[in-house]
Scaffold this motif. Structure first.
Motif, short mmCIF file in Angstrom:
data_model
loop_
_atom_site.label_atom_id
_atom_site.label_comp_id
_atom_site.label_asym_id
_atom_site.label_seq_id
_atom_site.Cartn_x
_atom_site.Cartn_y
_atom_site.Cartn_z
N GLU A 7 0.88 -1.18 0.00
CA GLU A 7 0.00 0.00 0.00
C GLU A 7 0.90 1.21 0.00
OE1 GLU A 7 -3.38 0.08 2.97
OE2 GLU A 7 -2.27 1.87 3.54
N GLY A 8 0.79 2.04 -1.02
CA GLY A 8 1.72 3.16 -1.19
C GLY A 8 1.39 4.35 -0.32
N ALA A 380 5.82 1.10 -6.10
CA ALA A 380 4.64 0.81 -5.27
C ALA A 380 4.64 1.63 -3.99
CB ALA A 380 4.62 -0.68 -4.94
N LEU A 381 5.84 1.92 -3.45
CA LEU A 381 5.93 2.68 -2.20
C LEU A 381 5.42 4.11 -2.36
CD1 LEU A 381 9.48 1.58 -0.89
CD2 LEU A 381 7.26 0.94 0.08
N ILE A 382 5.51 4.66 -3.61
CA ILE A 382 5.04 6.05 -3.80
C ILE A 382 3.68 6.12 -4.50
CG2 ILE A 382 7.30 7.18 -3.85
CD1 ILE A 382 7.20 7.15 -6.90
N THR A 384 -0.34 5.78 -5.37
CA THR A 384 -1.60 5.91 -4.65
C THR A 384 -2.29 4.55 -4.67
OG1 THR A 384 -1.75 8.10 -5.59
CG2 THR A 384 -3.77 7.22 -4.61
N GLY A 385 -2.74 4.09 -3.52
CA GLY A 385 -3.45 2.81 -3.47
C GLY A 385 -2.52 1.62 -3.40
N GLU A 386 -3.07 0.47 -3.80
CA GLU A 386 -2.37 -0.80 -3.58
C GLU A 386 -1.76 -1.32 -4.89
OE1 GLU A 386 -4.17 -3.71 -0.62
OE2 GLU A 386 -4.41 -4.78 -2.53
N THR A 387 -0.52 -1.81 -4.78
CA THR A 387 0.13 -2.45 -5.94
C THR A 387 0.36 -3.92 -5.61
OG1 THR A 387 1.26 -0.39 -6.48
CG2 THR A 387 2.20 -2.39 -7.43
N THR A 388 0.07 -4.77 -6.58
CA THR A 388 0.35 -6.20 -6.42
C THR A 388 1.47 -6.56 -7.39
OG1 THR A 388 -1.94 -6.63 -5.88
CG2 THR A 388 -0.64 -8.53 -6.62
N ILE A 389 2.56 -7.13 -6.86
CA ILE A 389 3.69 -7.50 -7.72
C ILE A 389 3.75 -9.02 -7.84
CG2 ILE A 389 6.18 -7.28 -8.13
CD1 ILE A 389 6.21 -4.84 -6.32
N ALA A 411 6.58 0.67 6.16
CA ALA A 411 5.88 0.36 4.90
C ALA A 411 4.74 -0.62 5.18
CB ALA A 411 6.85 -0.24 3.89
N LYS A 412 3.70 -0.52 4.37
CA LYS A 412 2.59 -1.49 4.47
C LYS A 412 2.81 -2.50 3.34
CE LYS A 412 0.46 0.85 7.70
NZ LYS A 412 1.42 0.76 8.80
N ILE A 413 3.42 -3.62 3.70
CA ILE A 413 3.86 -4.58 2.69
C ILE A 413 3.68 -5.98 3.23
CG2 ILE A 413 6.25 -4.20 3.53
CD1 ILE A 413 7.30 -5.03 0.81
N HIS A 414 3.18 -6.89 2.41
CA HIS A 414 3.14 -8.29 2.83
C HIS A 414 3.16 -9.22 1.63
CE1 HIS A 414 -1.17 -7.47 2.21
NE2 HIS A 414 -1.28 -8.76 1.95
N LEU A 415 3.56 -10.46 1.90
CA LEU A 415 3.57 -11.50 0.87
C LEU A 415 2.30 -12.32 1.03
CD1 LEU A 415 7.22 -12.87 1.07
CD2 LEU A 415 6.18 -11.89 -0.98
N GLU A 416 1.73 -12.76 -0.10
CA GLU A 416 0.56 -13.64 -0.06
C GLU A 416 0.80 -14.82 -0.96
OE1 GLU A 416 -3.32 -11.99 -1.11
OE2 GLU A 416 -3.18 -10.67 0.63
#
Ligand code: EPU
Length: 418
Positions: A7-8, A380-382, A384-389, A411-416
């Motif tokens: 989430e950027g 993704a860090l900058i 707007t909103g959510e990026t999925t890589i 940072a709001k970051i996680h692996l799924e």
């Protein structure tokens, strides 16, 4: 399979500690098989490339232990073996077993190396160098490389381009050759000095690492040895760029600033302030970023491995920047996805023209290679909103503990799992 979700728009503050350098460690492990007894490598990064190299050494009956980022090898019961394609094609650095096994056993059976795919990545300089030392190279119908030498004899070798991989591989092969080998037009990257320091610590006689002429005087045996992996200048550079994008007194710690001088000069040109100590850099989100032009070169020039990541910073500059990629002319896998996120980047041949400033918007993107993946997590860090890589495995090959490192600084970051 996993995906990375970010989430950027969150500022990052605190400290990021830099790990041992991937491109040193992946050469140091194959180099370690040259000891006749045991060798220790400290500050090993927690990346998947290390797991593959350890698997290869285990196939060679070397005993490896990794504990607290320290790698210990015992080669007492080592035996030569075929390195299977499913391992050699997982990473580029598998080719270092060519030089190391040639030196140790005068015989190598291995398949073409893998690694990031950005166009034709030949190994002709490596093979020509082995031949100059007295080896014969045969490529079988199934793609297996069989390299043999009755004996290895020192030679004068000239590299058509200062290749990092060829320089290290030929040093490895020449370490136990009879007589003197000189590598002219050698690469000068700090990782080469790290490998040579290790070999010399084990009893090799190598002079000139870090210059374009390296001399190797062959020795009969290598004994016990120790080395510490130098800090990863590319991981550091990536997080320094993150600091300029979204930092709030973000400290990048455990670095060697001298190894980053080309990046730091470019930051100065771009009007990005930073505070520097002997082993750290602290910086904050920059405003009024000036555009600049960058051309990638061998060390101490601007590294190709940071060309993709710095593109994100150039998208925030007030005007037009140009980035010329001279080492891997097709290393452009990040551009399609940055444009999908809202950037204005045009590619003509090997030159990116970046028009800034642009605002990025989170979306689904895919990492085509390791540094393209780094570029996308910076974007993704900058955004707007959510990026999925997607294709995150590329990123995990080179960025140790990325989720915890970035989460720890906000940072709001996680692996799924996919
Ligand atoms: N080249 C040849 N023939 C050869 C060897 C190289 O034509 O036999 C060409 C390559 O095609 C390329 C240039 O020479 O155009 C430079 O290649 P080099 O051999 O220096 O690259 P490498 O050793 O395969 C290492 C790093 C890369 C890094 C380059 C920088 C490792 C395992 N890999 O690759 O790291 O980009 O040096 O020169 O150390 C990365 O970390 O993301 C990465 C790709």
């Amino acid at each position: 399979m996993q995906k990375l979700i970010i989430e950027g728009g969150h500022l990052l503050s605190g400290t990021i500690n830099i790990n041992g350098a991937k491109n040193s460690a992946v050469a140091l492990l194959p180099a370690s098989i040259l000891t006749d007894t045991t060798a220790t490598i400290s500050n090993i990064p927690n990346i998947t490339d290390i797991d593959v190299l350890t698997e290869i050494i285990t196939i060679l009956n070397g005993k490896c232990t990794i504990q607290n980022n320290e790698f210990i090898i015992d080669t007492t019961n080592m035996q030569n073996a075929v390195i299977p394609e499913k391992l050699s094609n997982k990473l580029r650095a598998s080719y270092y077993f060519m030089g190391a096994l040639l030196a140790k056993y005068h015989h190598v059976e291995i398949y073409f190396p893998g690694g990031c795919n950005f166009g034709n990545r030949q190994i002709d300089f490596h093979l020509k160098g082995f031949e100059a030392l007295g080896a014969t190279v045969n490529i079988l119908d199934d793609g297996k490389y069989v390299i043999d030498a009755k004996e290895l004899t020192g030679a004068n070798i000239y590299l058509d381009f200062p290749s990092v991989g060829a320089t290290i591989n030929l040093i490895l092969a020449a370490t136990k050759a009879t007589g003197k080998t000189i590598i002219n037009n050698a690469a000068k990257e700090p990782e080469i000095i790290n490998v040579v320091n290790f070999l010399n610590n084990m009893g090799a006689k190598i002079l000139g690492a870090g210059t374009s002429t390296i001399t190797i005087i062959g020795v009969d045996h290598l004994h016990e040895g120790f080395v510490e992996v130098i800090p990863d200048r590319i991981e550091a550079g990536t997080y320094i760029i993150a600091g300029a994008l979204v930092g709030q007194d973000l400290k990048i710690n455990n670095i060697i600033p001298e190894h980053l001088s080309s990046l730091l000069s470019k930051l100065q040109e771009m009007n990005i302030p930073f505070n520097i100590t002997d082993n750290s850099i602290t910086l904050s989100k920059a405003t009024n970023i000036k555009p600049t032009n960058i051309k990638t070169l061998g060390y101490p020039g601007f590294p190709t491995d940071l060309a993709q990541p710095i593109t994100v910073l150039l998208t925030k500059a007030q005007g037009i920047s140009k980035l010329e990629e001279t080492i891997y002319k097709k290393r452009m896998g990040h551009v399609e996805y940055l444009n999908k996120m809202g950037c204005h980047i045009e590619v003509t041949d090997n030159i990116e023209t970046i028009t800034g400033p642009t605002n990025l918007i989170g979306t689904q993107v895919s990492a085509s290679d390791l540094r393209a993946g780094a570029t996308l997590f910076l974007a993704a860090l900058i955004a707007t909103g959510e990026t999925t890589i997607l294709n995150v495995e590329h990123i995990l090959r080179g960025y140790a503990n990325i989720v915890s490192k970035l989460s720890n600084v906000g940072a709001k970051i996680h692996l799924e799992e996919i």
